[in-house]
Design an enzyme around this catalytic site. Sequence first.
Site, PDB file in Angstrom:
ATOM      1  N   ILE A 161      43.547  41.791 -17.888  1.00  0.00           N
ATOM      2  CA  ILE A 161      44.201  40.491 -18.139  1.00  0.00           C
ATOM      3  C   ILE A 161      43.447  39.714 -19.226  1.00  0.00           C
ATOM      4  CG2 ILE A 161      45.045  38.365 -17.053  1.00  0.00           C
ATOM      5  CD1 ILE A 161      45.008  39.667 -14.362  1.00  0.00           C
TER       6      ILE A 161
ATOM      7  N   HIS B 279      50.738  40.402 -27.076  1.00  0.00           N
ATOM      8  CA  HIS B 279      50.641  39.182 -26.274  1.00  0.00           C
ATOM      9  C   HIS B 279      50.120  38.068 -27.163  1.00  0.00           C
ATOM     10  CE1 HIS B 279      50.375  36.654 -22.856  1.00  0.00           C
ATOM     11  NE2 HIS B 279      49.077  36.632 -22.788  1.00  0.00           N
TER      12      HIS B 279
HETATM   13  N1  APR Z   1      30.926  39.975 -16.465  1.00  0.00           N
HETATM   14  C1  APR Z   1      31.713  39.538 -15.465  1.00  0.00           C
HETATM   15  N2  APR Z   1      32.300  38.345 -15.468  1.00  0.00           N
HETATM   16  C2  APR Z   1      32.083  37.563 -16.509  1.00  0.00           C
HETATM   17  C3  APR Z   1      31.291  37.948 -17.600  1.00  0.00           C
HETATM   18  C4  APR Z   1      30.683  39.223 -17.546  1.00  0.00           C
HETATM   19  N3  APR Z   1      29.912  39.660 -18.530  1.00  0.00           N
HETATM   20  N4  APR Z   1      31.267  36.947 -18.502  1.00  0.00           N
HETATM   21  C5  APR Z   1      32.030  35.969 -17.995  1.00  0.00           C
HETATM   22  N5  APR Z   1      32.522  36.336 -16.805  1.00  0.00           N
HETATM   23  C6  APR Z   1      33.352  35.571 -15.861  1.00  0.00           C
HETATM   24  C7  APR Z   1      33.034  34.093 -15.877  1.00  0.00           C
HETATM   25  O1  APR Z   1      31.836  33.815 -15.171  1.00  0.00           O
HETATM   26  C8  APR Z   1      34.280  33.519 -15.202  1.00  0.00           C
HETATM   27  O2  APR Z   1      34.086  33.358 -13.810  1.00  0.00           O
HETATM   28  O3  APR Z   1      34.726  35.642 -16.180  1.00  0.00           O
HETATM   29  C9  APR Z   1      35.367  34.573 -15.473  1.00  0.00           C
HETATM   30  C10 APR Z   1      36.536  34.061 -16.299  1.00  0.00           C
HETATM   31  O4  APR Z   1      37.135  33.076 -15.569  1.00  0.00           O
HETATM   32  P1  APR Z   1      37.805  31.773 -16.220  1.00  0.00           P
HETATM   33  O5  APR Z   1      36.970  31.277 -17.336  1.00  0.00           O
HETATM   34  O6  APR Z   1      38.150  30.858 -15.101  1.00  0.00           O
HETATM   35  O7  APR Z   1      39.128  32.350 -16.900  1.00  0.00           O
HETATM   36  P2  APR Z   1      40.530  32.712 -16.214  1.00  0.00           P
HETATM   37  O8  APR Z   1      41.415  31.536 -16.263  1.00  0.00           O
HETATM   38  O9  APR Z   1      40.299  33.385 -14.910  1.00  0.00           O
HETATM   39  O10 APR Z   1      41.083  33.760 -17.294  1.00  0.00           O
HETATM   40  C11 APR Z   1      40.428  34.983 -17.494  1.00  0.00           C
HETATM   41  O11 APR Z   1      42.343  36.023 -18.484  1.00  0.00           O
HETATM   42  O12 APR Z   1      44.402  35.195 -19.149  1.00  0.00           O
HETATM   43  C12 APR Z   1      43.112  35.561 -19.553  1.00  0.00           C
HETATM   44  O13 APR Z   1      42.718  34.135 -21.433  1.00  0.00           O
HETATM   45  C13 APR Z   1      42.357  34.396 -20.116  1.00  0.00           C
HETATM   46  O14 APR Z   1      40.611  35.734 -21.047  1.00  0.00           O
HETATM   47  C14 APR Z   1      40.952  34.873 -19.980  1.00  0.00           C
HETATM   48  C15 APR Z   1      40.987  35.694 -18.700  1.00  0.00           C
END
Ligand code: APR
Length: 321
Positions: A119, A176
Site C-alpha cells: 500500500i 496510482h
Molecule cells: N519499518 C517499518 N515501519 C516503518 C518504517 C520502517 N523502516 N519507517 C516508517 N515506518 C512506519 C511509521 O513508523 C508509521 O507508523 O510506517 C508507518 C506509516 O504510517 P502513517 O505515517 O500513519 O501512514 P499511513 O496513513 O498508515 O499510510 C501508509 O500508505 O497510502 C499509503 O501514502 C500512504 O505511504 C503511505 C502508506
Amino acid sequence: MPRKKIALIGGGQIGGVLVQLIAQKQLGDVVLYDIVPDMPQGKTLDIAEAARVDLFDVNIKGTNDYKDISGADIVIITAGLPRKPGMSRDDLLTTNAQIMKTVAENVKQYAPNSIAIIISNPLDAMVTLFQKITGFPSSRVVGQAGVLDSSRFATFIAWELGVSVKDINALVLGGHGDTMVPIVRYANVNGIPVMELLEKKYNDAAKAKEVMTALVERTKGAGGEVVKLLKTGSAFYSPASSAIAMTEAIIYDEKRVLPVCAYLNGEFGVKGYFVGVPAVLGASGVEKIVEFALNEEEQKLMDNSVNAVKALVADMERLGF
Ligand code: APR
C-alpha cells in the site's frame, strides 16, 4: 483448517485499521510490525482487549522484531513516510525506497512464501522495488490502489445518480497517481450504462458529459481531497478496507476480479511493469490478468499513465534502487 498468519509492516494509521478489520472479520492471526518502539505493542493490546466485546478469537501481537513475522501467509505493507514540507518528490522517493528495501529484505528472509500486498506510496515504484529485492514470483506481489480508486469512482457516481453504491460497477486502471484512468464506457448501474442515465437525468448529452468529467476528475483527485481536509495524514480507512477485500479474495480463494497493481507481461501492451489492471485474485495471489480491448481514447490515457509509471521507476533507478 489452521488460521492464516497475516503480517502487517507499518503500524500507522492504515496499519491500525488493518488490525481492527482482520480481527473483526476473524481473517487470521495478526502480527503488527513497526520501527517505533512499543507503539505496535500498544495498538495491538488495545484492539486485543476488545475481543470479549467484539467476540473475535484471533491472536494479535505487536512487535519491533522482524522474526515475529516468520512464516506469514500474507504480508501487507504500509511502512513509509508521508511527504514533509520542503521535501521534494525525489527526497520522498529515496526515503521510502530505503524503507521498502529493508522491509523487502526482511520479508524475503522471514516470510519467503508469503503473498505481499503493498500500500506504501509511491505505489507503483514501491511494488516494483519490493519484487526486485525479494525475487518473489510476480503472482505473489500485488499493489493496492485500483480497488480504492474504483470504489471512490463508484461512490461519486452513486451520489450523483441518487442510487445505491452497491449497484454501481466502475473500474479505474493505470498508475496510482493523477494519470489514473477511470473507464467511463463500462461504468454501469446493474448493467445500465451510467452515461445513458446521466443523459436521461439532464436531457442534454453535453451536460451529461460535463458531469461525468467532473466525477472522473474528483476520482483522480480523491486522495488529495481527503488530505486537504484532514490537514495531517492521508486517507486511512478506505485504503485499509480495500486491502482487506484483496486479502479475503486470497484467503478464501474467491477468484474475484479486482483492479490491482499487477505485473504485466505484454497485457494491455505493457511488458515488464506493475500497472493497475483487472486481475483474478485467489489462493495463489494474482492468478490471471483480465485483459480487454480499450478503445483509442482509453488506450491513449492508459499509455500516458503507463509512461508516468515508467518515469517513476526510472527515477527510482536513477536514485540507485
Ligand atoms: N519499518 C517499518 N515501519 C516503518 C518504517 C520502517 N523502516 N519507517 C516508517 N515506518 C512506519 C511509521 O513508523 C508509521 O507508523 O510506517 C508507518 C506509516 O504510517 P502513517 O505515517 O500513519 O501512514 P499511513 O496513513 O498508515 O499510510 C501508509 O500508505 O497510502 C499509503 O501514502 C500512504 O505511504 C503511505 C502508506
